[in-house]
Design an enzyme around this catalytic site. Structure first.
Site, PDB file in Angstrom:
ATOM      1  N   GLU A  53     -22.415 -24.965 -61.693  1.00  0.00           N
ATOM      2  CA  GLU A  53     -22.157 -26.263 -61.054  1.00  0.00           C
ATOM      3  C   GLU A  53     -21.122 -26.036 -59.936  1.00  0.00           C
ATOM      4  OE1 GLU A  53     -20.160 -28.788 -63.870  1.00  0.00           O
ATOM      5  OE2 GLU A  53     -20.402 -30.604 -62.666  1.00  0.00           O
ATOM      6  N   LYS A  57     -26.317 -35.368 -60.577  1.00  0.00           N
ATOM      7  CA  LYS A  57     -25.793 -35.459 -61.952  1.00  0.00           C
ATOM      8  C   LYS A  57     -25.701 -36.906 -62.437  1.00  0.00           C
ATOM      9  CE  LYS A  57     -21.943 -33.522 -64.693  1.00  0.00           C
ATOM     10  NZ  LYS A  57     -20.699 -32.713 -64.575  1.00  0.00           N
ATOM     11  N   CYS A  97     -24.183 -29.597 -66.499  1.00  0.00           N
ATOM     12  CA  CYS A  97     -23.007 -29.563 -67.362  1.00  0.00           C
ATOM     13  C   CYS A  97     -22.962 -30.699 -68.392  1.00  0.00           C
ATOM     14  CB  CYS A  97     -21.740 -29.499 -66.510  1.00  0.00           C
ATOM     15  SG  CYS A  97     -20.356 -28.798 -67.458  1.00  0.00           S
ATOM     16  N   VAL A 117     -15.497 -26.970 -69.707  1.00  0.00           N
ATOM     17  CA  VAL A 117     -14.115 -26.826 -70.151  1.00  0.00           C
ATOM     18  C   VAL A 117     -13.984 -27.153 -71.639  1.00  0.00           C
ATOM     19  CG1 VAL A 117     -13.029 -27.181 -67.906  1.00  0.00           C
ATOM     20  CG2 VAL A 117     -13.580 -29.164 -69.295  1.00  0.00           C
TER      21      VAL A 117
HETATM   22  C1  ACM Z   1     -18.517 -30.890 -66.667  1.00  0.00           C
HETATM   23  O1  ACM Z   1     -19.426 -31.697 -66.715  1.00  0.00           O
HETATM   24  N1  ACM Z   1     -18.300 -30.171 -65.582  1.00  0.00           N
HETATM   25  C2  ACM Z   1     -17.641 -30.660 -67.824  1.00  0.00           C
END
Ligand code: ACM
Length: 263
Positions: free
Chosen positions: A38, A109, A142, A169
């Site tokens: 990402e 996203k 992510c 993370v």
């Molecule tokens: C994330 O969605 N970058 C934790």
């Protein structure tokens, strides 16, 4: 089919450096589908919306897409890469799917994480699936993993392989993707980054690495370490994702009971 990931440590704001690292490391790779992290070109820890706007790029038309187009054509491969996409006044946290002949599609996203909600506009593409010949590729980014609906939607739309650029993370995603693959009978290639960022007095973010390729039986075919640069390619048979029978009596998707699910 050869699928893989390139886990590395992008440096914030150093787009040319990050693109050079990717071009150099992938210059000789033999792969059909390669997933990058990402926001691989910019880094992750934005501190203002202006920063996101100024580092956002057109897809296609921007410098990052141009470099990825060159790479995909030179290696005769498909690449899925996360980058900030600027559209008028909006900036999306996006992933582009690029093939040897050009741009195939863009995913924006859906589930923005933490401060991303301050910089980025929530995605408006839904979860797309693209047929690239040897397999159908579904895109999510992510934190979308936290919503099982993301992977389920891609499976219902026919994805064989989920390409999953990430900057993780939180600790649980690599293990959770085992369940996402098992419960949808799909492959997933999660590409995370490594290193840490601590910009403008903000809380340090440490990225957990552990990029991986998981198969429809929930087996981890390859998993990277938590803190090492890793270019890995794994041979898979994407047709394994088309066998949705768990037992002769249980056809995974056909046996769903949506009338009992709340939306
Ligand atoms: C994330 O969605 N970058 C934790």
């Amino acid at each position: 089919m050869r699928v893989g990931y390139f886990q590395f440590d992008p440096v914030f704001g150093e787009v040319k450096r990050n693109l050079d690292v990717v071009s150099e490391r992938l210059a000789h790779v033999e792969c059909d589908l390669l997933v990058l992290p990402e926001l691989f070109n910019t880094g992750y820890q934005f501190v203002s919306r202006e920063e996101a706007v100024s580092l956002g790029e057109d897809i296609p038309g921007g410098a990052t897409t141009a470099r990825l187009l060159e790479l995909a054509a030179a290696r005769r491969m498909h690449v899925v890469a996360g980058l900030a996409e600027r559209v008028g006044n909006a900036v999306y946290n996006s992933a582009a799917l690029i093939g040897p002949s050009g741009l195939i599609g863009v995913y924006r996203k859906t589930h923005l994480f933490a401060e991303e909600t301050l910089w980025f506009t929530p995605g408006d593409t839904g979860f797309p699936v693209y047929d690239i010949g040897p397999a159908r590729i579904g895109l999510m980014i992510c934190f979308d993993w936290f919503y099982p609906e993301s992977a389920r939607t891609l499976a219902l739309k026919g994805a064989d392989i989920i390409a999953h650029p990430s900057n993780l993370v939180l600790p649980h995603c690599p293990d959770a993707m085992v369940t996402r693959c098992l419960e949808n009978r799909v492959f997933a290639v999660t590409c995370n980054r490594i290193g840490s960022e601590e910009r403008a007095g903000k809380k340090r973010l440490t990225y957990i690495g552990n990029s991986e390729v998981v198969n429809p039986a929930g087996n981890i075919l390859r998993r990277a370490a938590g803190n090492q640069v890793d270019l890995s390619v794994v041979e898979i048979d994407p047709s394994e994702a088309r066998e949705k029978r768990i037992t002769p009596f249980n056809d995974l998707l056909a046996a769903r009971r949506p009338e009992h699910y709340s939306s």
